[in-house]
Design a protein around this motif. Structure first.
Motif, PDB file in Angstrom:
ATOM      1  N   PRO A 114       0.814  -1.222   0.000  1.00  0.00           N
ATOM      2  CA  PRO A 114       0.000   0.000   0.000  1.00  0.00           C
ATOM      3  C   PRO A 114       0.847   1.271   0.000  1.00  0.00           C
ATOM      4  CG  PRO A 114       0.003  -1.022   2.170  1.00  0.00           C
ATOM      5  CD  PRO A 114       0.703  -1.975   1.260  1.00  0.00           C
ATOM      6  N   LYS A 115       0.284   2.325  -0.596  1.00  0.00           N
ATOM      7  CA  LYS A 115       0.935   3.639  -0.626  1.00  0.00           C
ATOM      8  C   LYS A 115       0.291   4.597   0.371  1.00  0.00           C
ATOM      9  CE  LYS A 115       1.993   3.138  -5.550  1.00  0.00           C
ATOM     10  NZ  LYS A 115       1.748   3.676  -6.918  1.00  0.00           N
ATOM     11  N   GLY A 116      -0.658   4.072   1.128  1.00  0.00           N
ATOM     12  CA  GLY A 116      -1.371   4.878   2.112  1.00  0.00           C
ATOM     13  C   GLY A 116      -2.618   4.138   2.545  1.00  0.00           C
ATOM     14  N   GLY A 117      -3.462   4.824   3.308  1.00  0.00           N
ATOM     15  CA  GLY A 117      -4.714   4.206   3.732  1.00  0.00           C
ATOM     16  C   GLY A 117      -4.557   3.311   4.938  1.00  0.00           C
ATOM     17  N   MET A 118      -5.435   2.303   5.028  1.00  0.00           N
ATOM     18  CA  MET A 118      -5.512   1.467   6.227  1.00  0.00           C
ATOM     19  C   MET A 118      -5.477  -0.027   5.943  1.00  0.00           C
ATOM     20  SD  MET A 118      -8.564   3.622   8.117  1.00  0.00           S
ATOM     21  CE  MET A 118      -8.361   2.853   9.708  1.00  0.00           C
ATOM     22  N   PHE A 119      -5.404  -0.399   4.658  1.00  0.00           N
ATOM     23  CA  PHE A 119      -5.570  -1.805   4.312  1.00  0.00           C
ATOM     24  C   PHE A 119      -4.444  -2.346   3.439  1.00  0.00           C
ATOM     25  CE2 PHE A 119      -9.899   0.026   4.681  1.00  0.00           C
ATOM     26  CZ  PHE A 119     -10.289  -0.639   5.830  1.00  0.00           C
ATOM     27  N   LEU A 120      -4.285  -3.655   3.535  1.00  0.00           N
ATOM     28  CA  LEU A 120      -3.370  -4.405   2.684  1.00  0.00           C
ATOM     29  C   LEU A 120      -4.161  -5.582   2.120  1.00  0.00           C
ATOM     30  CD1 LEU A 120       0.289  -5.253   3.575  1.00  0.00           C
ATOM     31  CD2 LEU A 120      -1.175  -6.989   2.556  1.00  0.00           C
ATOM     32  N   TYR A 121      -4.059  -5.793   0.819  1.00  0.00           N
ATOM     33  CA  TYR A 121      -4.911  -6.786   0.154  1.00  0.00           C
ATOM     34  C   TYR A 121      -4.068  -7.691  -0.735  1.00  0.00           C
ATOM     35  CZ  TYR A 121      -9.344  -8.350  -2.026  1.00  0.00           C
ATOM     36  OH  TYR A 121     -10.431  -9.077  -2.452  1.00  0.00           O
ATOM     37  N   GLY A 122      -4.425  -8.976  -0.753  1.00  0.00           N
ATOM     38  CA  GLY A 122      -3.685  -9.901  -1.603  1.00  0.00           C
ATOM     39  C   GLY A 122      -4.394 -11.228  -1.738  1.00  0.00           C
ATOM     40  N   ASN A 123      -3.638 -12.238  -2.198  1.00  0.00           N
ATOM     41  CA  ASN A 123      -4.254 -13.503  -2.572  1.00  0.00           C
ATOM     42  C   ASN A 123      -3.416 -14.696  -2.126  1.00  0.00           C
ATOM     43  OD1 ASN A 123      -6.147 -15.184  -3.959  1.00  0.00           O
ATOM     44  ND2 ASN A 123      -4.717 -15.355  -5.660  1.00  0.00           N
ATOM     45  N   LEU A 124      -4.093 -15.668  -1.552  1.00  0.00           N
ATOM     46  CA  LEU A 124      -3.498 -16.980  -1.276  1.00  0.00           C
ATOM     47  C   LEU A 124      -4.039 -17.937  -2.331  1.00  0.00           C
ATOM     48  CD1 LEU A 124      -3.790 -17.285   2.619  1.00  0.00           C
ATOM     49  CD2 LEU A 124      -1.662 -17.323   1.305  1.00  0.00           C
ATOM     50  N   GLU A 125      -3.286 -18.117  -3.387  1.00  0.00           N
ATOM     51  CA  GLU A 125      -3.782 -18.897  -4.521  1.00  0.00           C
ATOM     52  C   GLU A 125      -4.102 -20.337  -4.124  1.00  0.00           C
ATOM     53  OE1 GLU A 125      -2.547 -19.772  -9.180  1.00  0.00           O
ATOM     54  OE2 GLU A 125      -1.377 -18.371  -7.968  1.00  0.00           O
ATOM     55  N   GLY A 126      -5.283 -20.789  -4.565  1.00  0.00           N
ATOM     56  CA  GLY A 126      -5.697 -22.158  -4.285  1.00  0.00           C
ATOM     57  C   GLY A 126      -6.292 -22.369  -2.906  1.00  0.00           C
ATOM     58  N   VAL A 127      -6.488 -21.285  -2.148  1.00  0.00           N
ATOM     59  CA  VAL A 127      -7.017 -21.375  -0.785  1.00  0.00           C
ATOM     60  C   VAL A 127      -8.385 -20.690  -0.721  1.00  0.00           C
ATOM     61  CG1 VAL A 127      -6.672 -20.687   1.630  1.00  0.00           C
ATOM     62  CG2 VAL A 127      -4.717 -21.412   0.236  1.00  0.00           C
ATOM     63  N   ASP A 128      -9.327 -21.303  -0.024  1.00  0.00           N
ATOM     64  CA  ASP A 128     -10.617 -20.666   0.236  1.00  0.00           C
ATOM     65  C   ASP A 128     -10.445 -19.816   1.494  1.00  0.00           C
ATOM     66  OD1 ASP A 128     -13.169 -19.924   0.992  1.00  0.00           O
ATOM     67  OD2 ASP A 128     -14.064 -21.899   0.705  1.00  0.00           O
ATOM     68  N   SER A 129     -10.280 -18.510   1.319  1.00  0.00           N
ATOM     69  CA  SER A 129      -9.984 -17.644   2.462  1.00  0.00           C
ATOM     70  C   SER A 129     -11.168 -17.530   3.426  1.00  0.00           C
ATOM     71  CB  SER A 129      -9.553 -16.255   1.981  1.00  0.00           C
ATOM     72  OG  SER A 129     -10.599 -15.605   1.281  1.00  0.00           O
ATOM     73  N   PHE A 130     -12.390 -17.800   2.947  1.00  0.00           N
ATOM     74  CA  PHE A 130     -13.554 -17.778   3.830  1.00  0.00           C
ATOM     75  C   PHE A 130     -13.518 -18.989   4.771  1.00  0.00           C
ATOM     76  CE2 PHE A 130     -17.964 -18.439   5.127  1.00  0.00           C
ATOM     77  CZ  PHE A 130     -18.363 -17.150   5.452  1.00  0.00           C
ATOM     78  N   ALA A 131     -13.143 -20.149   4.230  1.00  0.00           N
ATOM     79  CA  ALA A 131     -13.019 -21.347   5.067  1.00  0.00           C
ATOM     80  C   ALA A 131     -11.852 -21.188   6.042  1.00  0.00           C
ATOM     81  CB  ALA A 131     -12.806 -22.576   4.182  1.00  0.00           C
ATOM     82  N   LEU A 132     -10.775 -20.575   5.567  1.00  0.00           N
ATOM     83  CA  LEU A 132      -9.599 -20.392   6.417  1.00  0.00           C
ATOM     84  C   LEU A 132      -9.894 -19.499   7.611  1.00  0.00           C
ATOM     85  CD1 LEU A 132      -6.540 -20.771   6.928  1.00  0.00           C
ATOM     86  CD2 LEU A 132      -6.143 -18.805   5.418  1.00  0.00           C
ATOM     87  N   VAL A 133     -10.679 -18.448   7.414  1.00  0.00           N
ATOM     88  CA  VAL A 133     -10.933 -17.527   8.515  1.00  0.00           C
ATOM     89  C   VAL A 133     -11.741 -18.192   9.626  1.00  0.00           C
ATOM     90  CG1 VAL A 133     -13.138 -16.442   7.803  1.00  0.00           C
ATOM     91  CG2 VAL A 133     -11.427 -15.088   9.018  1.00  0.00           C
ATOM     92  N   GLN A 134     -12.531 -19.224   9.295  1.00  0.00           N
ATOM     93  CA  GLN A 134     -13.263 -19.957  10.336  1.00  0.00           C
ATOM     94  C   GLN A 134     -12.282 -20.664  11.278  1.00  0.00           C
ATOM     95  OE1 GLN A 134     -16.471 -19.151  10.081  1.00  0.00           O
ATOM     96  NE2 GLN A 134     -16.024 -18.260   8.071  1.00  0.00           N
ATOM     97  N   LYS A 135     -11.207 -21.201  10.704  1.00  0.00           N
ATOM     98  CA  LYS A 135     -10.155 -21.836  11.517  1.00  0.00           C
ATOM     99  C   LYS A 135      -9.409 -20.777  12.330  1.00  0.00           C
ATOM    100  CE  LYS A 135     -10.638 -26.065   9.870  1.00  0.00           C
ATOM    101  NZ  LYS A 135     -11.048 -27.199  10.748  1.00  0.00           N
ATOM    102  N   CYS A 136      -9.166 -19.618  11.683  1.00  0.00           N
ATOM    103  CA  CYS A 136      -8.428 -18.549  12.351  1.00  0.00           C
ATOM    104  C   CYS A 136      -9.183 -18.014  13.563  1.00  0.00           C
ATOM    105  CB  CYS A 136      -8.158 -17.410  11.362  1.00  0.00           C
ATOM    106  SG  CYS A 136      -6.942 -17.812  10.085  1.00  0.00           S
ATOM    107  N   ILE A 137     -10.513 -17.953  13.471  1.00  0.00           N
ATOM    108  CA  ILE A 137     -11.323 -17.473  14.592  1.00  0.00           C
ATOM    109  C   ILE A 137     -11.075 -18.339  15.826  1.00  0.00           C
ATOM    110  CG2 ILE A 137     -13.695 -17.245  15.452  1.00  0.00           C
ATOM    111  CD1 ILE A 137     -14.500 -16.391  12.589  1.00  0.00           C
ATOM    112  N   GLU A 138     -10.931 -19.655  15.610  1.00  0.00           N
ATOM    113  CA  GLU A 138     -10.660 -20.575  16.715  1.00  0.00           C
ATOM    114  C   GLU A 138      -9.306 -20.290  17.364  1.00  0.00           C
ATOM    115  OE1 GLU A 138     -10.970 -24.520  15.180  1.00  0.00           O
ATOM    116  OE2 GLU A 138     -13.012 -24.239  14.414  1.00  0.00           O
ATOM    117  N   LYS A 139      -8.372 -19.770  16.556  1.00  0.00           N
ATOM    118  CA  LYS A 139      -7.026 -19.451  17.051  1.00  0.00           C
ATOM    119  C   LYS A 139      -6.918 -18.010  17.548  1.00  0.00           C
ATOM    120  CE  LYS A 139      -4.484 -23.194  15.824  1.00  0.00           C
ATOM    121  NZ  LYS A 139      -3.438 -23.851  16.638  1.00  0.00           N
ATOM    122  N   LYS A 140      -8.053 -17.299  17.552  1.00  0.00           N
ATOM    123  CA  LYS A 140      -8.120 -15.926  18.053  1.00  0.00           C
ATOM    124  C   LYS A 140      -7.402 -14.911  17.158  1.00  0.00           C
ATOM    125  CE  LYS A 140     -10.292 -16.848  21.993  1.00  0.00           C
ATOM    126  NZ  LYS A 140     -11.627 -16.324  22.326  1.00  0.00           N
TER     127      LYS A 140
END
Length: 367
Positions: free
Chosen positions: A299-325
């Motif tokens: 990023p060149k400014g702002g509040m966010f960073l965005y990208g891609n984990l190719e071959g990964v369902d990031s919605f499914a991954l975040v469910q696991k991440c919630i368990e890890k806090k």
């Protein structure tokens, strides 16, 4: 209609969760003492507690207009409509253009997409590239819709910044097609290098420029605004009056008092830029170290960073991440059809350096 994934996730986590999800500013940068002083001063003014003008208190509109004019975008108080955050600004505009077609970026801001759905606007998503929206796609879509919504500065969610060339091209298309541009600009002051010239300044009679103090000062004041041609402002005022008569007067008077010292506000903005640039650089370092498979644009400014984990369902991954806090926002939330993908939006401004490193390591363990 469904609730915002981001708002739901913020309600479901606790204080022990590391959150890269919400677009939260850093609390340590809130100018609390200066705002406290400004607040105490307004108690001597009984007008601060009375009903006010629907378009906002005159002095505050004049200050906002002066900032535009100083940057080379001639503006007066009648070009400004104060709103309850820029979220209300978008709602007023969506109500004004209810049931019409609208061209948007993809990915796009989730809050705006929900408002457009609520007001039955049919969205036409155009691919967002590294330097802004795809121009051929934009031109083809805008020829039919005559209405567009974009975030050219440090876009939410992608952090993309539009090139000068694309800003010129978009202004030219809007002018030629005799359409309207809604330019959302809550992050334009949060630049690391330079501030970009708004597209709206090139087409002042064919644009709505949205601003907010939520990202640059404090969110809880809930003060945003629309800058537009005076006749357009008069049309929006009818909708604004039907919603809330006027935005919170106390918030407006506190803000107006605080902005009396322009140098103090400019110094505050620079403190934010310096802090956020350090956070962004550190976040990138930790990603490269612990999550090298994540491909992103720095990023060149702002509040966010965005990208891609190719071959990964990031919605499914975040469910696991919630368990890890640890949480983030999966990229499919920012698309019209919400098809699962590997894209992720991270907020880097709210967390500490220690939380950033720990959080990225936890995401790696879940992956």
């Amino acid at each position: 209609m469904k609730r915002s994934f981001i708002r739901e996730i913020l309600e479901s986590i606790d204080e022990n969760t590391i959150s890269f999800a919400g677009g939260l500013p850093s609390e340590k940068l809130f100018p609390r003492e200066d705002l406290k002083t400004a607040t105490m001063k307004i108690f001597d003014n009984p007008k601060a507690f009375q009903y006010g003008l629907s378009n906002g208190i005159t002095e505050l509109r004049e200050k906002i207009a002066a900032r535009y004019t100083k940057e080379g975008f001639p503006t007066n108080k009648n070009n400004i409509l104060i709103t309850t955050g820029s979220q209300q600004a978008m709602y007023i505009l969506a109500k004004f253009y209810e049931s019409k077609d609208i061209t948007i970026e993809e990915p796009s801001y989730l809050g705006a997409m929900n408002i457009f759905r609520l007001n039955h606007l049919k969205m036409h998503g155009i691919k967002l590239e590294d330097d802004g929206i795809n121009i051929e796609g934009f031109k083809k879509s805008f020829k039919n819709t005559k209405l567009a919504y974009i975030i050219p500065d440090f876009q939410n969610p992608s952090a993309t910044t539009y090139s000068d060339k694309k800003r010129e091209e978009i202004a030219k298309i809007v002018e030629e097609e005799d359409g309207i541009l809604i330019e959302d600009s809550p992050y334009s002051e949060l630049y690391f290098d330079k501030k970009n010239i708004s597209i709206s300044s090139k087409i002042p009679k064919k644009s709505f420029h949205l601003g907010s103090f939520s990202k640059t000062l404090v969110p809880s004041l809930r003060i945003g605004w629309i800058r537009a041609d005076e006749d357009l402002i008069k049309s929006l005022l009818i909708i604004k009056e039907s919603i809330d008569l006027h935005s919170c007067g106390i918030s407006q008077y506190i803000l107006n008092e605080y902005l009396e010292d322009e140098v103090k506000y400019e110094n505050h903005l620079q403190d934010i830029r310096d802090d956020y640039e350090k956070k962004a650089n550190f976040f990138c370092e930790q990603l490269d170290k612990y999550l090298p498979e994540f491909k992103y644009q720095k990023p060149k400014g702002g509040m966010f960073l965005y990208g891609n984990l190719e071959g990964v369902d990031s919605f499914a991954l975040v469910q696991k991440c919630i368990e890890k806090k640890v949480v983030y926002v999966p990229g499919n939330q920012f698309y019209i059809d919400k098809i699962p993908n590997g894209e992720i939006r991270f907020n880097y401004t709210h967390s500490s350096f220690e939380q950033i490193e720990k959080g990225i390591k936890l995401i790696k363990s879940c992956l």
